[in-house]
Design a protein around this motif. Structure first.
Motif, PDB file in Angstrom:
ATOM      1  N   GLN A  17       0.818  -1.204   0.000  1.00 32.32           N
ATOM      2  CA  GLN A  17       0.000   0.000   0.000  1.00 32.32           C
ATOM      3  C   GLN A  17       0.857   1.262   0.000  1.00 32.32           C
ATOM      4  O   GLN A  17       0.555   2.236  -0.694  1.00 32.32           O
ATOM      5  CB  GLN A  17      -0.943  -0.002   1.209  1.00 32.32           C
ATOM      6  N   LYS A  20       2.216   1.902  -3.460  1.00 33.70           N
ATOM      7  CA  LYS A  20       1.223   2.475  -4.369  1.00 33.70           C
ATOM      8  C   LYS A  20       1.151   3.989  -4.185  1.00 33.70           C
ATOM      9  O   LYS A  20       1.243   4.750  -5.152  1.00 33.70           O
ATOM     10  CB  LYS A  20      -0.143   1.841  -4.102  1.00 33.70           C
ATOM     11  N   ILE A  24       2.896   7.384  -6.635  1.00 28.35           N
ATOM     12  CA  ILE A  24       2.171   8.585  -7.072  1.00 28.35           C
ATOM     13  C   ILE A  24       2.921   9.837  -6.627  1.00 28.35           C
ATOM     14  O   ILE A  24       3.085  10.792  -7.398  1.00 28.35           O
ATOM     15  CB  ILE A  24       0.739   8.577  -6.517  1.00 28.35           C
ATOM     16  N   GLY A 137       4.124  -0.069  -7.093  1.00 31.28           N
ATOM     17  CA  GLY A 137       3.046   0.898  -7.204  1.00 31.28           C
ATOM     18  C   GLY A 137       2.182   0.632  -8.425  1.00 31.28           C
ATOM     19  O   GLY A 137       0.948   0.669  -8.352  1.00 31.28           O
ATOM     20  N   VAL A 138       2.813   0.340  -9.564  1.00 28.95           N
ATOM     21  CA  VAL A 138       2.059  -0.001 -10.781  1.00 28.95           C
ATOM     22  C   VAL A 138       1.270  -1.280 -10.565  1.00 28.95           C
ATOM     23  O   VAL A 138       0.090  -1.377 -10.931  1.00 28.95           O
ATOM     24  CB  VAL A 138       3.013  -0.156 -11.985  1.00 28.95           C
ATOM     25  N   LEU A 141      -1.832  -0.802  -8.489  1.00 28.11           N
ATOM     26  CA  LEU A 141      -2.943  -0.177  -9.207  1.00 28.11           C
ATOM     27  C   LEU A 141      -3.851  -1.219  -9.863  1.00 28.11           C
ATOM     28  O   LEU A 141      -5.036  -0.964 -10.097  1.00 28.11           O
ATOM     29  CB  LEU A 141      -2.404   0.784 -10.281  1.00 28.11           C
ATOM     30  N   LEU A 142      -3.283  -2.401 -10.151  1.00 30.45           N
ATOM     31  CA  LEU A 142      -4.066  -3.464 -10.787  1.00 30.45           C
ATOM     32  C   LEU A 142      -4.886  -4.249  -9.776  1.00 30.45           C
ATOM     33  O   LEU A 142      -5.798  -4.981 -10.144  1.00 30.45           O
ATOM     34  CB  LEU A 142      -3.127  -4.408 -11.553  1.00 30.45           C
ATOM     35  N   GLY A 143      -4.558  -4.102  -8.472  1.00 31.13           N
ATOM     36  CA  GLY A 143      -5.346  -4.729  -7.405  1.00 31.13           C
ATOM     37  C   GLY A 143      -5.526  -6.221  -7.595  1.00 31.13           C
ATOM     38  O   GLY A 143      -4.580  -6.966  -7.863  1.00 31.13           O
ATOM     39  N   PHE A 377       1.979  -2.240 -17.225  1.00 28.11           N
ATOM     40  CA  PHE A 377       0.592  -2.053 -16.797  1.00 28.11           C
ATOM     41  C   PHE A 377      -0.375  -2.541 -17.871  1.00 28.11           C
ATOM     42  O   PHE A 377      -1.334  -3.277 -17.573  1.00 28.11           O
ATOM     43  CB  PHE A 377       0.333  -0.574 -16.494  1.00 28.11           C
ATOM     44  N   LYS A 381      -2.829  -5.701 -17.423  1.00 30.01           N
ATOM     45  CA  LYS A 381      -4.260  -5.413 -17.440  1.00 30.01           C
ATOM     46  C   LYS A 381      -4.967  -6.303 -18.444  1.00 30.01           C
ATOM     47  O   LYS A 381      -6.098  -6.762 -18.220  1.00 30.01           O
ATOM     48  CB  LYS A 381      -4.497  -3.941 -17.766  1.00 30.01           C
TER      49      LYS A 381
END
Length: 404
Positions: A17, A20, A24, A137-138, A141-143, A377, A381
């Motif tokens: 966390q 992530k 940013i 972090g990237v 973002l995909l969780g 990413f 994705k």
């Protein structure tokens, strides 16, 4: 064949966390720094970082002192991985270890192919490193659109990658060695290790004070002072119990996450990404050094990571976790091409006093890291969905052998 399910530790989830959010913040700081450097305030902004305070420039204080705390956190994370994480079991550790080896060797060979025997050969270490904060972090973002094991694999790979970079810095980017100071630093480390192993001292303050002395001696020795942070991490007592809040190492890692993520790395970005983009920026990106950096990070990283991983599995040295496929490893390889922090750090060591080459190298690092992040990413994705049976993104499954 059966599955062994293990929950991700609370420390690891906090790490994901913070990565992530930290990614940013780093992006924002980089954009701010680039904007100011290329505005009318640019000369004053760059001059600020070169002002001398207590014998060192502000930039040096950031890169030598603040980044030693970052390296301390890297060392603590590596230690946790070795005791409780993916690297604690040799069979599980082999995959990220060998993947990291490929992610170091192939980019270095690519850069050397472009620059061997030239004035920019010293930049061979630049494309070796992966930026943990940006890469994770990237991925964050995909969780839940990617398997939990991929987060663990990429973390272990990035930590081993950074360890490789630390070794390269210690061996090849040290200058004007003073063996007297180096011996003093070694003596302090030995004393701290004895406090841990023999005297069982659990208080953090003596270790931190000893670490500060070790940093000063390292600074004077010619070996980059940030190495003291890694050594200190391995001297601090660690409990083998996962998430043991009584463990000094665990407490320190927990305390350092936010200051490193939201203060030290952003300040590092502000101090080191004031890149002046001139009219000849395209020509600079086509130089042998820049091409070696870009090709090393964008192509060399995924090729090295996938190739070495495939060879390791084919030779039965290790196996893929059950919820990972080769498309996931390819995605991790692409994200491994995000160099940023460590690549910029090595650039400053490789080309001391060569402002134009440093500027061009940093521009190449930013371009390559942006490309690698976007490609990774987009790939994950589209292709990173967990395999059937990976029910919970907060658990990870491993093959433990034939069913009884």
């Amino acid at each position: 064949m059966i599955r062994v399910e293990r929950s991700l530790s609370r420390t690891f989830k906090e790490f994901i966390q913070s990565s992530k959010a930290g990614g940013i913040v780093l992006i924002v700081c980089t954009l701010v720094s680039l904007s100011i450097a290329n505005s009318t305030f640019g000369p004053a902004y760059l001059h600020f970082w070169h002002q001398v305070v207590a014998g060192l420039s502000v930039e040096h204080w950031v890169n030598d002192a603040l980044m030693a705390v970052f390296f301390l956190l890297i060392g603590l994370e590596l230690k946790r991985e070795l005791y409780n994480g993916e690297l604690s079991d040799l069979r599980n550790a082999m995959l990220p270890m060998l993947a990291a080896a490929g992610g170091i060797a192939v980019p270095a060979l690519i850069h050397f192919g472009f620059n061997g025997g030239t004035a920019t050969q010293a930049g061979v270490g630049i494309p070796m490193a992966t930026d943990i904060a940006f890469a994770l972090g990237v991925l964050a973002l995909l969780g839940s659109r990617v398997p939990a094991s991929l987060k663990v694999f990429l973390t272990a790979l990035a930590v081993m990658d950074d360890l490789g970079a630390i070794i390269v810095i210690a061996l090849f980017y040290s200058t004007d060695l003073s063996f007297l100071y180096l011996l003093g630093a070694a003596a302090v480390f030995a004393a701290l290790a004895a406090m841990n192993r023999l005297l069982r001292v659990a208080a953090l303050l003596p270790y931190l004070l000893g670490g500060a002395l070790m940093w000063f001696l390292m600074l004077k020795s010619g070996v980059h002072a940030t190495i003291a942070g890694v050594l200190l991490a391995f001297a601090i007592p660690y409990s083998a119990k996962e998430d043991d809040e009584a463990s000094p190492s665990h407490r320190l890692e927990h305390w350092l996450h936010k200051p490193v993520t939201f203060l030290i790395l952003p300040v590092f970005a502000l101090a080191n990404t004031g890149i002046v983009i001139g009219a000849d920026w395209a020509t600079e990106l086509m130089s042998a050094n820049s091409l070696g950096i870009i090709a090393g990070l964008v192509l060399g990283k995924p090729v090295g990571i996938v190739l070495f991983s495939f060879a390791a599995v084919a030779l039965k040295l290790c196996r893929l976790p059950l919820d990972l496929a080769w498309r996931h490893i390819a995605g991790a390889g692409l994200l491994g091409g995000i160099g940023f922090t460590m690549s910029i750090f090595i650039t400053n060591l490789a080309f001391v006093g060569q402002a134009e080459i440093i500027n061009a190298s940093k521009m190449a690092i930013l371009a390559a890291s942006l490309a690698a992040g976007l490609l990774g990413f987009a790939w994950l994705k589209a292709n990173g969905a967990p395999l059937a049976g990976d029910r919970d993104p907060d658990t990870m499954d491993y093959e433990s052998g034939p069913a009884a």
